[in-house]
Write an enzyme that holds these catalytic residues in place. Structure first.
Site, PDB file in Angstrom:
ATOM      1  N   GLU A 165      78.107 -56.732 -42.680  1.00  0.00           N
ATOM      2  CA  GLU A 165      77.044 -56.230 -41.793  1.00  0.00           C
ATOM      3  C   GLU A 165      76.542 -54.966 -42.457  1.00  0.00           C
ATOM      4  O   GLU A 165      77.300 -54.013 -42.621  1.00  0.00           O
ATOM      5  CB  GLU A 165      77.640 -55.988 -40.399  1.00  0.00           C
ATOM      6  CG  GLU A 165      76.601 -55.741 -39.346  1.00  0.00           C
ATOM      7  CD  GLU A 165      76.291 -54.283 -39.181  1.00  0.00           C
ATOM      8  OE1 GLU A 165      75.426 -53.778 -39.934  1.00  0.00           O
ATOM      9  OE2 GLU A 165      76.920 -53.646 -38.321  1.00  0.00           O
ATOM     10  N   CYS A 198      74.223 -48.636 -36.911  1.00  0.00           N
ATOM     11  CA  CYS A 198      73.436 -49.672 -37.594  1.00  0.00           C
ATOM     12  C   CYS A 198      72.282 -50.139 -36.728  1.00  0.00           C
ATOM     13  O   CYS A 198      71.351 -50.773 -37.221  1.00  0.00           O
ATOM     14  CB  CYS A 198      74.316 -50.833 -38.010  1.00  0.00           C
ATOM     15  SG  CYS A 198      75.567 -51.218 -36.812  1.00  0.00           S
TER      16      CYS A 198
HETATM   17  P1  NAP Z   1      80.159 -47.928 -48.149  1.00  0.00           P
HETATM   18  O1  NAP Z   1      79.824 -47.058 -49.292  1.00  0.00           O
HETATM   19  O2  NAP Z   1      79.479 -49.224 -48.069  1.00  0.00           O
HETATM   20  O3  NAP Z   1      81.755 -48.144 -48.184  1.00  0.00           O
HETATM   21  C1  NAP Z   1      82.437 -48.876 -47.183  1.00  0.00           C
HETATM   22  C2  NAP Z   1      83.720 -49.444 -47.752  1.00  0.00           C
HETATM   23  O4  NAP Z   1      83.395 -50.402 -48.753  1.00  0.00           O
HETATM   24  C3  NAP Z   1      84.617 -48.398 -48.426  1.00  0.00           C
HETATM   25  O5  NAP Z   1      85.930 -48.688 -48.065  1.00  0.00           O
HETATM   26  C4  NAP Z   1      84.408 -48.634 -49.897  1.00  0.00           C
HETATM   27  O6  NAP Z   1      85.559 -48.516 -50.687  1.00  0.00           O
HETATM   28  C5  NAP Z   1      84.042 -50.098 -49.949  1.00  0.00           C
HETATM   29  N1  NAP Z   1      83.132 -50.343 -51.071  1.00  0.00           N
HETATM   30  C6  NAP Z   1      81.853 -49.936 -51.179  1.00  0.00           C
HETATM   31  N2  NAP Z   1      81.335 -50.337 -52.358  1.00  0.00           N
HETATM   32  C7  NAP Z   1      82.308 -51.018 -52.995  1.00  0.00           C
HETATM   33  C8  NAP Z   1      82.395 -51.660 -54.256  1.00  0.00           C
HETATM   34  N3  NAP Z   1      81.373 -51.710 -55.093  1.00  0.00           N
HETATM   35  N4  NAP Z   1      83.567 -52.241 -54.588  1.00  0.00           N
HETATM   36  C9  NAP Z   1      84.620 -52.204 -53.759  1.00  0.00           C
HETATM   37  N5  NAP Z   1      84.600 -51.609 -52.560  1.00  0.00           N
HETATM   38  C10 NAP Z   1      83.464 -51.012 -52.180  1.00  0.00           C
HETATM   39  O7  NAP Z   1      79.881 -47.202 -46.779  1.00  0.00           O
HETATM   40  P2  NAP Z   1      80.200 -45.729 -46.249  1.00  0.00           P
HETATM   41  O8  NAP Z   1      81.079 -44.979 -47.181  1.00  0.00           O
HETATM   42  O9  NAP Z   1      80.707 -45.913 -44.913  1.00  0.00           O
HETATM   43  O10 NAP Z   1      78.781 -45.012 -46.147  1.00  0.00           O
HETATM   44  C11 NAP Z   1      77.835 -44.977 -47.180  1.00  0.00           C
HETATM   45  C12 NAP Z   1      76.504 -45.513 -46.688  1.00  0.00           C
HETATM   46  O11 NAP Z   1      76.685 -46.794 -46.070  1.00  0.00           O
HETATM   47  C13 NAP Z   1      75.841 -44.701 -45.598  1.00  0.00           C
HETATM   48  O12 NAP Z   1      75.121 -43.628 -46.089  1.00  0.00           O
HETATM   49  C14 NAP Z   1      74.969 -45.728 -44.922  1.00  0.00           C
HETATM   50  O13 NAP Z   1      73.766 -45.843 -45.601  1.00  0.00           O
HETATM   51  C15 NAP Z   1      75.731 -47.009 -45.034  1.00  0.00           C
HETATM   52  N6  NAP Z   1      76.432 -47.408 -43.778  1.00  0.00           N
HETATM   53  C16 NAP Z   1      75.919 -48.422 -43.054  1.00  0.00           C
HETATM   54  C17 NAP Z   1      76.552 -48.818 -41.894  1.00  0.00           C
HETATM   55  C18 NAP Z   1      76.015 -49.936 -41.085  1.00  0.00           C
HETATM   56  O14 NAP Z   1      75.917 -49.793 -39.925  1.00  0.00           O
HETATM   57  N7  NAP Z   1      75.737 -51.087 -41.636  1.00  0.00           N
HETATM   58  C19 NAP Z   1      77.708 -48.189 -41.458  1.00  0.00           C
HETATM   59  C20 NAP Z   1      78.235 -47.159 -42.242  1.00  0.00           C
HETATM   60  C21 NAP Z   1      77.586 -46.785 -43.395  1.00  0.00           C
HETATM   61  P3  NAP Z   1      86.408 -47.156 -50.953  1.00  0.00           P
HETATM   62  O15 NAP Z   1      87.236 -46.999 -49.753  1.00  0.00           O
HETATM   63  O16 NAP Z   1      87.214 -47.521 -52.141  1.00  0.00           O
HETATM   64  O17 NAP Z   1      85.437 -46.063 -51.133  1.00  0.00           O
END
Ligand code: NAP
Length: 487
Positions: free
Chosen positions: A226, A263
């Protein structure tokens, strides 16, 4: 692949071999026990989450209550049994020209699943959140990849789950907490052959990286990511009257709620140019200017918000309407405005700015407005503000929205996702990677099951849900008729 991850995936698979056959009542008890053990963590859990996430006490207490309710809801849902879709077609030995065999079908767990904790919901979409609860309900074991932004909180919840497993004398390997915090750990988990499904809430980049890992496997597996959306709100009101003013006040609240880190945050407002738009813009401007500056979840999200908002504001034809701080601060609320022409010609303006940000798009007429909506990508939600009785115009928009969005809201804001049977928290790509499913509500369990047919079986060997006497007392479709009676 680290030895720790490999061992965890092997243990999870071993535990799954017996947990998949655990009775529905046992799964219900487990979910209820987890809820109770989370409640037993008391204030320590809330204080820890406050320190790690910057979220206020009231929000976290509410989220914990929601999480425990979700666990109990899935527990009841398991024993209610509709999700199992148990179908029985009994044999017709004397059918001509060929006899018909006894065939029975039921949904069963797909296997161990990996759940990635979400940064923006430390309880409800993290360690014991909706993905974990629905997976355990389905009979899947769970490998939980803790989100690094709230690792201590996650450990506490994992301890509660471990206690619940102990209370019920179940294997500790039914739920395994993975604390490694780098991408290689996530990749290794998704690519381990014993893992059969993935649940994720987060960024588009992260969600799609997991899809890529899954596709590189010898045996590809489903990844339910999501990834959020901009949740357009279409304002069709013909007058800027009291009724619209009340809705715009709600809209301002939804933009800034939780520092916009949902989201379902309304990131786009579509309406006709003219006096109604001027009224709405002025009201939003006043509300947003006074809304204050909240603290965001973690430095990564703060940085991304500032960068994304600056990128949006620097696009040609984008005008700042209001901001809640004179200097650039992460967490400040921002409302901008542009024309439909600019919006349509600039894909950067269609991208999510995760935080308290929204942009008004001024359209020339209804046809132009519809055209702008039709050029949008898949959305979790789409909303319409309209006067009662204007059925014809509503119908036109509902028709296109039902193609693009998972949930359509009339005269309400998209934030606030009820946990119930009829909820869809999902939508066409890129809001999720599989728009056929929801990650909120009882149907979220369907992501973790697959149907299996049993042909020509003796009663004793059938799964309980398909046995003649119906020992689970679940609703079943017997020869095309729904019943809970035994055969
Ligand atoms: P994220 O960067 O997508 O990370 C979420 C999880 O996925 C973390 O545990 C991360 O691992 C893992 N992950 C991300 N990229 C990966 C990859 N290439 N390979 C392996 N694992 C990976 O999200 P976030 O840290 O929560 O926030 C960053 C951005 O995500 C926000 O600024 C926002 O734009 C978006 N976000 C969207 C929603 C939504 O509602 N859909 C919710 C939260 C955030 P690690 O633990 O190893 O870092």
């Amino acid at each position: 692949m680290s030895e720790l991850i490999k061992q965890a995936c092997d243990k999870s698979y071993e535990a799954w071999k017996s947990f998949k056959n655990a009775s529905y009542a046992t799964r219900k008890s487990l979910l209820e026990n987890i809820a109770t053990e989370i409640e037993n963590l008391g204030d320590e859990l809330i204080q820890t989450a406050m320190e790690e996430t910057n979220l206020p006490e009231a929000r976290l207490s509410g989220e914990r209550a929601r999480t425990c309710n979700q666990l109990r809801v899935y527990g009841k849902h398991v024993t209610d049994g509709y999700w199992a879709a148990a179908y029985i077609d009994t044999a017709i030995p004397d059918r001509k020209p060929l006899p018909k065999a006894d065939i029975r079908k039921i949904n069963q767990s797909i296997g161990p699943v990996v759940v990635f904790g979400a940064s923006n919901f430390p309880f409800a979409y993290s360690t014991a959140g909706g993905d974990t609860a629905s997976a355990l309900a389905a009979g899947s074991t769970v490998l939980l990849k803790a989100h690094p932004a709230h690792l201590k909180t996650s450990k506490l919840v994992a301890k509660a789950i471990s206690k619940a497993l102990e209370n019920l004398n179940l294997s500790q390997d039914i739920f395994i907490h993975i604390e490694e915090t780098d991408f290689s750990a996530g990749k290794a988990l998704v690519q381990h052959p014993n893992v059969k499904g993935v649940g994720f809430t987060g960024s588009h980049t992260g969600g799609m990286a997991l899809v890529k890992y899954a596709q590189e496997r010898e045996e590809p597996i489903p990844v339910f990511s999501e990834m959020g959306s901009i949740n357009p709100v279409v304002i069709l009101h013909e007058n800027y009257d009291d009724a619209l003013q009340m809705k715009v006040a709600q809209l301002a609240g939804a933009i800034t709620l939780g520092v916009g880190q949902f989201c379902t945050n309304p990131g786009l407002i579509l309406m006709l140019d003219g006096p109604v738009l001027e009224g709405v813009a002025a009201q939003l401007s006043e509300a947003i200017s006074k809304s204050g500056v909240g603290k965001m979840l973690h430095p990564g999200i703060e940085k991304a918000y500032l960068e994304n908002y600056k990128t949006a504001l620097s696009q040609k034809g984008v005008e700042l309407i209001a901001r809640s701080s004179d200097v650039d601060l992460p967490g400040m609320a921002v409302v901008a405005k542009t024309s439909s022409e600019n919006f349509l010609s600039n894909p950067k303006l269609h991208q999510e700015v995760f935080g308290p940000y929204s942009i008004i798009v001024a359209c020339k007429d209804l046809e132009d407005l519809l055209n702008v909506y039709e050029h949008m990508e898949g959305q979790l939600t789409s909303s319409i503000f309209v006067e009662p009785g204007r059925f014809e115009v509503q119908q036109v928009f509902v028709d296109v929205m039902s193609v693009k969005a998972g949930r359509i809201i009339v005269n309400g804001v998209p934030t606030g996702v009820e946990v119930c049977h009829s909820m869809v928290h999902g939508g066409p790509y890129p809001s999720t990677t599989d728009g056929r499913f929801t990650s909120v509500g009882q149907d979220a369990i369907l992501r973790w099951v697959r149907p299996v047919s049993y042909q020509n079986f003796e009663n004793e060997v059938l799964p309980d849900g398909l046995k003649n006497a119906n020992p689970l007392n679940i609703p079943r479709l017997v020869n095309g008729v729904w019943t809970s009676e035994g055969l």
